[in-house]
Motif scaffolding. Structure first.
Motif, PDB file in Angstrom:
ATOM      1  N   SER A 189       0.829  -1.207   0.000  1.00 52.80           N
ATOM      2  CA  SER A 189       0.000   0.000   0.000  1.00 52.80           C
ATOM      3  C   SER A 189       0.865   1.259   0.000  1.00 52.80           C
ATOM      4  O   SER A 189       0.537   2.249  -0.660  1.00 52.80           O
ATOM      5  CB  SER A 189      -0.936   0.008   1.217  1.00 52.80           C
ATOM      6  N   MET A 190       1.985   1.216   0.715  1.00 51.14           N
ATOM      7  CA  MET A 190       2.871   2.377   0.745  1.00 51.14           C
ATOM      8  C   MET A 190       3.638   2.513  -0.566  1.00 51.14           C
ATOM      9  O   MET A 190       3.915   3.623  -1.024  1.00 51.14           O
ATOM     10  CB  MET A 190       3.836   2.277   1.928  1.00 51.14           C
ATOM     11  N   ARG A 191       3.969   1.380  -1.180  1.00 48.60           N
ATOM     12  CA  ARG A 191       4.617   1.453  -2.493  1.00 48.60           C
ATOM     13  C   ARG A 191       3.648   2.033  -3.526  1.00 48.60           C
ATOM     14  O   ARG A 191       4.048   2.790  -4.418  1.00 48.60           O
ATOM     15  CB  ARG A 191       5.119   0.069  -2.908  1.00 48.60           C
ATOM     16  N   ALA A 192       2.369   1.690  -3.375  1.00 54.81           N
ATOM     17  CA  ALA A 192       1.357   2.273  -4.262  1.00 54.81           C
ATOM     18  C   ALA A 192       1.237   3.775  -4.014  1.00 54.81           C
ATOM     19  O   ALA A 192       1.077   4.563  -4.952  1.00 54.81           O
ATOM     20  CB  ALA A 192       0.007   1.593  -4.035  1.00 54.81           C
ATOM     21  N   LEU A 193       1.337   4.175  -2.741  1.00 57.46           N
ATOM     22  CA  LEU A 193       1.288   5.599  -2.410  1.00 57.46           C
ATOM     23  C   LEU A 193       2.485   6.332  -3.011  1.00 57.46           C
ATOM     24  O   LEU A 193       2.352   7.461  -3.497  1.00 57.46           O
ATOM     25  CB  LEU A 193       1.262   5.792  -0.893  1.00 57.46           C
ATOM     26  N   ALA A 194       3.652   5.690  -2.992  1.00 58.37           N
ATOM     27  CA  ALA A 194       4.846   6.300  -3.584  1.00 58.37           C
ATOM     28  C   ALA A 194       4.624   6.557  -5.071  1.00 58.37           C
ATOM     29  O   ALA A 194       4.961   7.629  -5.596  1.00 58.37           O
ATOM     30  CB  ALA A 194       6.055   5.394  -3.372  1.00 58.37           C
ATOM     31  N   ARG A 195       4.039   5.585  -5.745  1.00 62.99           N
ATOM     32  CA  ARG A 195       3.776   5.732  -7.181  1.00 62.99           C
ATOM     33  C   ARG A 195       2.746   6.836  -7.428  1.00 62.99           C
ATOM     34  O   ARG A 195       2.913   7.678  -8.311  1.00 62.99           O
ATOM     35  CB  ARG A 195       3.282   4.401  -7.749  1.00 62.99           C
ATOM     36  N   GLU A 196       1.672   6.821  -6.640  1.00 62.31           N
ATOM     37  CA  GLU A 196       0.640   7.856  -6.762  1.00 62.31           C
ATOM     38  C   GLU A 196       1.232   9.248  -6.561  1.00 62.31           C
ATOM     39  O   GLU A 196       0.900  10.195  -7.279  1.00 62.31           O
ATOM     40  CB  GLU A 196      -0.449   7.649  -5.699  1.00 62.31           C
ATOM     41  N   THR A 197       2.108   9.348  -5.569  1.00 60.91           N
ATOM     42  CA  THR A 197       2.682  10.647  -5.223  1.00 60.91           C
ATOM     43  C   THR A 197       3.603  11.151  -6.325  1.00 60.91           C
ATOM     44  O   THR A 197       3.575  12.331  -6.689  1.00 60.91           O
ATOM     45  CB  THR A 197       3.448  10.549  -3.895  1.00 60.91           C
ATOM     46  N   ALA A 198       4.418  10.257  -6.865  1.00 60.52           N
ATOM     47  CA  ALA A 198       5.298  10.643  -7.968  1.00 60.52           C
ATOM     48  C   ALA A 198       4.477  11.109  -9.164  1.00 60.52           C
ATOM     49  O   ALA A 198       4.783  12.137  -9.791  1.00 60.52           O
ATOM     50  CB  ALA A 198       6.190   9.469  -8.361  1.00 60.52           C
ATOM     51  N   LEU A 199       3.422  10.366  -9.463  1.00 67.42           N
ATOM     52  CA  LEU A 199       2.571  10.728 -10.596  1.00 67.42           C
ATOM     53  C   LEU A 199       1.886  12.070 -10.348  1.00 67.42           C
ATOM     54  O   LEU A 199       1.815  12.928 -11.237  1.00 67.42           O
ATOM     55  CB  LEU A 199       1.527   9.631 -10.827  1.00 67.42           C
ATOM     56  N   ARG A 200       1.409  12.261  -9.128  1.00 71.27           N
ATOM     57  CA  ARG A 200       0.744  13.517  -8.778  1.00 71.27           C
ATOM     58  C   ARG A 200       1.707  14.695  -8.924  1.00 71.27           C
ATOM     59  O   ARG A 200       1.352  15.751  -9.432  1.00 71.27           O
ATOM     60  CB  ARG A 200       0.226  13.410  -7.335  1.00 71.27           C
ATOM     61  N   ALA A 201       2.937  14.487  -8.479  1.00 64.60           N
ATOM     62  CA  ALA A 201       3.932  15.563  -8.549  1.00 64.60           C
ATOM     63  C   ALA A 201       4.294  15.907  -9.990  1.00 64.60           C
ATOM     64  O   ALA A 201       4.654  17.044 -10.297  1.00 64.60           O
ATOM     65  CB  ALA A 201       5.183  15.159  -7.777  1.00 64.60           C
ATOM     66  N   VAL A 202       4.194  14.921 -10.867  1.00 60.08           N
ATOM     67  CA  VAL A 202       4.501  15.168 -12.281  1.00 60.08           C
ATOM     68  C   VAL A 202       3.359  15.906 -12.966  1.00 60.08           C
ATOM     69  O   VAL A 202       3.582  16.874 -13.701  1.00 60.08           O
ATOM     70  CB  VAL A 202       4.791  13.835 -13.013  1.00 60.08           C
ATOM     71  N   VAL A 203       2.127  15.481 -12.722  1.00 56.08           N
ATOM     72  CA  VAL A 203       1.016  16.001 -13.520  1.00 56.08           C
ATOM     73  C   VAL A 203       0.352  17.248 -12.947  1.00 56.08           C
ATOM     74  O   VAL A 203      -0.199  18.053 -13.706  1.00 56.08           O
ATOM     75  CB  VAL A 203      -0.062  14.916 -13.750  1.00 56.08           C
ATOM     76  N   LEU A 204       0.390  17.427 -11.628  1.00 56.76           N
ATOM     77  CA  LEU A 204      -0.325  18.563 -11.052  1.00 56.76           C
ATOM     78  C   LEU A 204       0.407  19.868 -11.347  1.00 56.76           C
ATOM     79  O   LEU A 204       1.588  20.002 -11.029  1.00 56.76           O
ATOM     80  CB  LEU A 204      -0.491  18.384  -9.544  1.00 56.76           C
ATOM     81  N   PRO A 205      -0.268  20.831 -11.926  1.00 54.23           N
ATOM     82  CA  PRO A 205       0.413  22.072 -12.324  1.00 54.23           C
ATOM     83  C   PRO A 205       0.925  22.899 -11.158  1.00 54.23           C
ATOM     84  O   PRO A 205       1.868  23.674 -11.315  1.00 54.23           O
ATOM     85  CB  PRO A 205      -0.672  22.828 -13.107  1.00 54.23           C
ATOM     86  N   ALA A 206       0.321  22.755  -9.976  1.00 58.38           N
ATOM     87  CA  ALA A 206       0.726  23.591  -8.836  1.00 58.38           C
ATOM     88  C   ALA A 206       1.781  22.935  -7.952  1.00 58.38           C
ATOM     89  O   ALA A 206       2.167  23.491  -6.934  1.00 58.38           O
ATOM     90  CB  ALA A 206      -0.493  23.958  -7.992  1.00 58.38           C
ATOM     91  N   VAL A 207       2.244  21.739  -8.324  1.00 57.87           N
ATOM     92  CA  VAL A 207       3.297  21.071  -7.550  1.00 57.87           C
ATOM     93  C   VAL A 207       4.613  21.258  -8.292  1.00 57.87           C
ATOM     94  O   VAL A 207       4.793  20.738  -9.386  1.00 57.87           O
ATOM     95  CB  VAL A 207       2.995  19.568  -7.357  1.00 57.87           C
ATOM     96  N   TRP A 208       5.519  22.013  -7.674  1.00 63.59           N
ATOM     97  CA  TRP A 208       6.756  22.381  -8.355  1.00 63.59           C
ATOM     98  C   TRP A 208       8.002  21.868  -7.648  1.00 63.59           C
ATOM     99  O   TRP A 208       8.940  21.434  -8.290  1.00 63.59           O
ATOM    100  CB  TRP A 208       6.844  23.909  -8.476  1.00 63.59           C
ATOM    101  N   GLN A 209       8.046  21.954  -6.326  1.00 69.20           N
ATOM    102  CA  GLN A 209       9.246  21.548  -5.602  1.00 69.20           C
ATOM    103  C   GLN A 209       9.193  20.056  -5.304  1.00 69.20           C
ATOM    104  O   GLN A 209       8.390  19.617  -4.483  1.00 69.20           O
ATOM    105  CB  GLN A 209       9.395  22.341  -4.299  1.00 69.20           C
TER     106      GLN A 209
END
Length: 272
Positions: free
Chosen positions: A72-92
């Motif tokens: 579940s945490m590995r899935a969260l890591a993947r979700e988070t990486a994807l979110r950081a790539v696609v979300l326009p307001a996530v920069w750092q």
């Protein structure tokens, strides 16, 4: 809801001090990991993008520290990486790339390795780096489609970050000018023509990664402020304010639920 509200208050206090987690030391590791993971998904559902990524990162760190990295945490890591790539307001995203759970994507298959390369491109804040990464992977288009990453949106995000980086460097360098020619901006952003230059600059300004003044007659862009490459104490305070807003939302839900329960109980007593 009440325990979540209390922990959000605690998390807000910790976040305001930066990475300080001392006040959360007495919370069992498993509970802390579960709380952060739930907060990340809750914030994502509410559209609080930066908080979502920050909470997920805190959860991954806590899981790694307590040796609680599971599927579940590995899935969260993947979700988070994807979110950081696609979300326009996530920069750092530098801190994400310092997290072992995120770095483990490199060994999780070709698609996840590609996702990690996209995260590195975002971290580079360079459109040229993104273009090189996409050109180097023959399966890039297939990976983008499978991951549901819109290429145009990703390229737009990297153009914004490229301009922000150039602006930040110029503003903090004694040898650089904060005024860029249209030609220089076109070369940085890999676009052609004044219309595209102005469109990209205006979009970046609207996205609040830079503040600019355009001089169409002189064909120059003057950058007056730019997004910093990493969080500083001021940025952490801003994030704490977002946590406070999330706490207010949870408090409101809790109050309404409590009032509804009390009203229902009163109605039942009256009926009897």
């Amino acid at each position: 809801v009440a325990p979540l509200e209390a922990q959000l208050t605690e998390l807000a206090s910790a976040t305001e001090r930066g990475h300080g987690q001392s006040r959360l030391a007495d919370v069992p590791a498993a509970d802390l990991v579960a709380f952060y993971a739930a907060s990340a998904r809750f914030a994502s559902a509410l559209g609080v993008e930066k908080l979502s990524v920050s909470a997920a990162l805190a959860g991954l760190r806590a899981a790694e520290k307590a040796n609680l990295m599971d599927d579940s945490m590995r899935a969260l890591a993947r979700e988070t990486a994807l979110r950081a790539v696609v979300l326009p307001a996530v920069w750092q995203v530098t801190e994400l790339l310092e997290c072992p759970g995120i770095l483990a994507l490199a060994k999780a298959g070709a698609e996840d390795a590609f996702l990690l390369s996209m995260l590195r491109a975002v971290e580079s804040r360079s459109y040229a780096t993104l273009a090189s990464a996409l050109a180097a992977d023959k399966a890039a288009d297939a990976h983008l489609k499978s991951l549901n990453i819109d290429r145009v949106s990703l390229e737009r995000k990297l153009r914004h970050l490229t301009l922000a980086t150039a602006g930040y460097d110029a503003l903090h360098s004694a040898s650089s000018s904060d005024e860029l020619s249209y030609d220089a901006v076109a070369a940085l952003l890999h676009v052609k023509g004044d219309v595209d230059v102005e469109r990209c600059v205006i979009e970046a300004s609207t996205a609040e990664v830079v503040s600019v003044r355009l001089n169409q007659e002189a064909r120059t862009v003057t950058i007056t402020s730019a997004l910093p490459p990493r969080f500083d104490p001021t940025a952490w305070k801003s994030l704490a304010a977002q946590l406070g807003q999330l706490q207010d939302i949870v408090s409101s839900v809790h109050d309404k639920a409590t009032a509804a329960a009390a009203a229902s109980e009163t109605t039942q007593v009256t009926a009897k």
